[in-house]
Scaffold this motif. Structure first.
Motif, PDB file in Angstrom:
ATOM      1  N   MET A   1     -15.000  12.767 -14.823  1.00  0.00           N
ATOM      2  CA  MET A   1     -14.885  11.445 -14.191  1.00  0.00           C
ATOM      3  C   MET A   1     -16.217  11.044 -13.580  1.00  0.00           C
ATOM      4  SD  MET A   1     -12.412  10.244 -11.068  1.00  0.00           S
ATOM      5  CE  MET A   1     -10.938  10.280 -12.058  1.00  0.00           C
ATOM      6  N   TYR A  28     -14.937   7.392  -6.192  1.00  0.00           N
ATOM      7  CA  TYR A  28     -14.536   7.468  -7.593  1.00  0.00           C
ATOM      8  C   TYR A  28     -14.154   6.075  -8.078  1.00  0.00           C
ATOM      9  CZ  TYR A  28     -14.186  12.466  -6.645  1.00  0.00           C
ATOM     10  OH  TYR A  28     -14.472  13.769  -6.290  1.00  0.00           O
ATOM     11  N   VAL A  30     -12.008   3.192  -9.749  1.00  0.00           N
ATOM     12  CA  VAL A  30     -10.559   2.997  -9.799  1.00  0.00           C
ATOM     13  C   VAL A  30     -10.207   1.888 -10.787  1.00  0.00           C
ATOM     14  CG1 VAL A  30     -10.280   3.766  -7.413  1.00  0.00           C
ATOM     15  CG2 VAL A  30     -10.566   1.330  -7.897  1.00  0.00           C
ATOM     16  N   THR A  31      -8.940   1.840 -11.143  1.00  0.00           N
ATOM     17  CA  THR A  31      -8.466   0.834 -12.095  1.00  0.00           C
ATOM     18  C   THR A  31      -7.310  -0.004 -11.552  1.00  0.00           C
ATOM     19  OG1 THR A  31      -6.985   2.499 -13.056  1.00  0.00           O
ATOM     20  CG2 THR A  31      -9.154   2.205 -14.107  1.00  0.00           C
ATOM     21  N   PRO A 189      -0.783   4.864 -13.761  1.00  0.00           N
ATOM     22  CA  PRO A 189      -2.090   5.503 -13.560  1.00  0.00           C
ATOM     23  C   PRO A 189      -2.002   6.779 -12.733  1.00  0.00           C
ATOM     24  CG  PRO A 189      -1.814   3.680 -12.043  1.00  0.00           C
ATOM     25  CD  PRO A 189      -0.653   3.611 -12.991  1.00  0.00           C
ATOM     26  N   ASN A 190      -2.958   7.672 -12.957  1.00  0.00           N
ATOM     27  CA  ASN A 190      -3.116   8.824 -12.081  1.00  0.00           C
ATOM     28  C   ASN A 190      -3.419   8.297 -10.678  1.00  0.00           C
ATOM     29  OD1 ASN A 190      -4.721  10.939 -10.600  1.00  0.00           O
ATOM     30  ND2 ASN A 190      -4.259  12.087 -12.456  1.00  0.00           N
ATOM     31  N   ARG A 192      -5.394   9.148  -8.528  1.00  0.00           N
ATOM     32  CA  ARG A 192      -6.819   9.111  -8.229  1.00  0.00           C
ATOM     33  C   ARG A 192      -7.477   7.831  -8.736  1.00  0.00           C
ATOM     34  NH1 ARG A 192     -10.806  14.335  -9.094  1.00  0.00           N
ATOM     35  NH2 ARG A 192     -12.144  13.909  -7.298  1.00  0.00           N
ATOM     36  N   LYS A 193      -6.802   7.125  -9.633  1.00  0.00           N
ATOM     37  CA  LYS A 193      -7.331   5.870 -10.170  1.00  0.00           C
ATOM     38  C   LYS A 193      -6.875   4.657  -9.347  1.00  0.00           C
ATOM     39  CE  LYS A 193      -9.468   5.763 -13.422  1.00  0.00           C
ATOM     40  NZ  LYS A 193     -10.930   5.914 -13.608  1.00  0.00           N
ATOM     41  N   CYS A 194      -6.166   4.933  -8.248  1.00  0.00           N
ATOM     42  CA  CYS A 194      -5.669   3.848  -7.388  1.00  0.00           C
ATOM     43  C   CYS A 194      -6.440   3.826  -6.075  1.00  0.00           C
ATOM     44  CB  CYS A 194      -4.190   4.041  -7.075  1.00  0.00           C
ATOM     45  SG  CYS A 194      -3.103   4.037  -8.516  1.00  0.00           S
TER      46      CYS A 194
END
Length: 252
Positions: A1, A28, A30-31, A189-190, A192-194
């Motif tokens: 990542m 990180y 995010v999406t 989503p995972n 961690r992507k939030c």
């Protein structure tokens, strides 16, 4: 990542508004975006503070800052229990809630959107970034609070009202509401992507427990030591720089 380093953040800060970031934090990309509602999207906290203060004053008590900050972000029933028990009010928890609601019902339908919120939500919508709400409010309370702003709130992918949702077993600071909210995006989503937007220490802890990064918009009077767990801290949605989390930037 791919990581977003503190050095890159410092470059972004030179062209963005001010925010606070611990030098130990690594960001990180995010999406997906998840918002708390009260104190983040809507200026409801002052209304709730007034309602609770007015009720406890009837019993000769004061809704002090320490108690208020522990209640902030907690599920309604848990917050009410804290107030009734700690202030030793001669009233049932349910009756206390009824009294608070009676004061709020005339004010909440007219609550205003907080600065920068409308622009940021429209920005996310225009760039097809999925976003949702994770609020401790009940569904009924949510409908009342958003009744003046139906067009804006129709932009959200979905809404999780923790007090009314069977999947949310435990309220903030447990991670349940955030994990439930993430699972209801179409692409699941995972965590961690939030990224989560919160105003309360309870909400921040819940989002972190869910494995998510957190942007905190704290009450100006909230002690600094209660804000240290957030990924970044901003004073207003106008101060947020989405590009530091890999989201499309906003033109200031």
């Amino acid at each position: 990542m791919r990581l977003i380093t503190v050095q890159k953040v410092n470059i972004v800060k030179s062209v963005c508004r001010t925010f606070s970031l611990s030098s130990r934090k690594i960001l990180y990309p995010v999406t997906h975006v998840i918002f708390d509602m009260d104190g983040v999207l809507l200026d409801t906290e002052n209304i709730h503070k007034k309602a609770v203060s007015d009720v406890v004053a009837k019993f000769g008590k004061i809704y002090n800052l320490d108690l208020r900050y522990r209640v902030l972000g907690a599920p309604e029933i848990e917050g009410a229990k804290m107030v009734v028990n700690e202030l030793q009010l001669d009233i049932s928890v349910n009756h206390f809630i009824e009294m608070v609601h009676k004061i709020e019902e005339n004010l909440l339908p007219h609550v205003n959107i907080l600065p920068g919120v409308e622009r940021f939500l429209q920005h996310l919508h225009d760039h097809s970034i999925p976003f949702a709400i994770a609020t401790s409010s009940s569904k009924e309370s949510y409908e009342i609070k958003t009744s003046k702003h139906k067009d804006l709130f129709s932009l959200f992918n979905h809404v999780v009202t923790g007090a009314s949702d069977a999947e949310v077993k435990l309220g903030k600071p447990a991670p349940d509401i955030f994990l439930t909210c993430a699972s209801r995006f179409n692409d699941k989503p995972n965590p961690r992507k939030c990224i989560v937007f919160e105003d309360s220490p309870n909400g921040v802890r819940g989002a972190i427990a869910a494995g998510m990064q957190v942007v905190m918009l704290p009450d100006p009077l909230l002690p600094k030591e209660l804000c240290t767990e957030a990924t970044i801290i901003i004073n207003s949605m106008n101060d947020f720089c989405p590009e530091i989390f890999g989201l499309p930037n906003i033109e200031f």
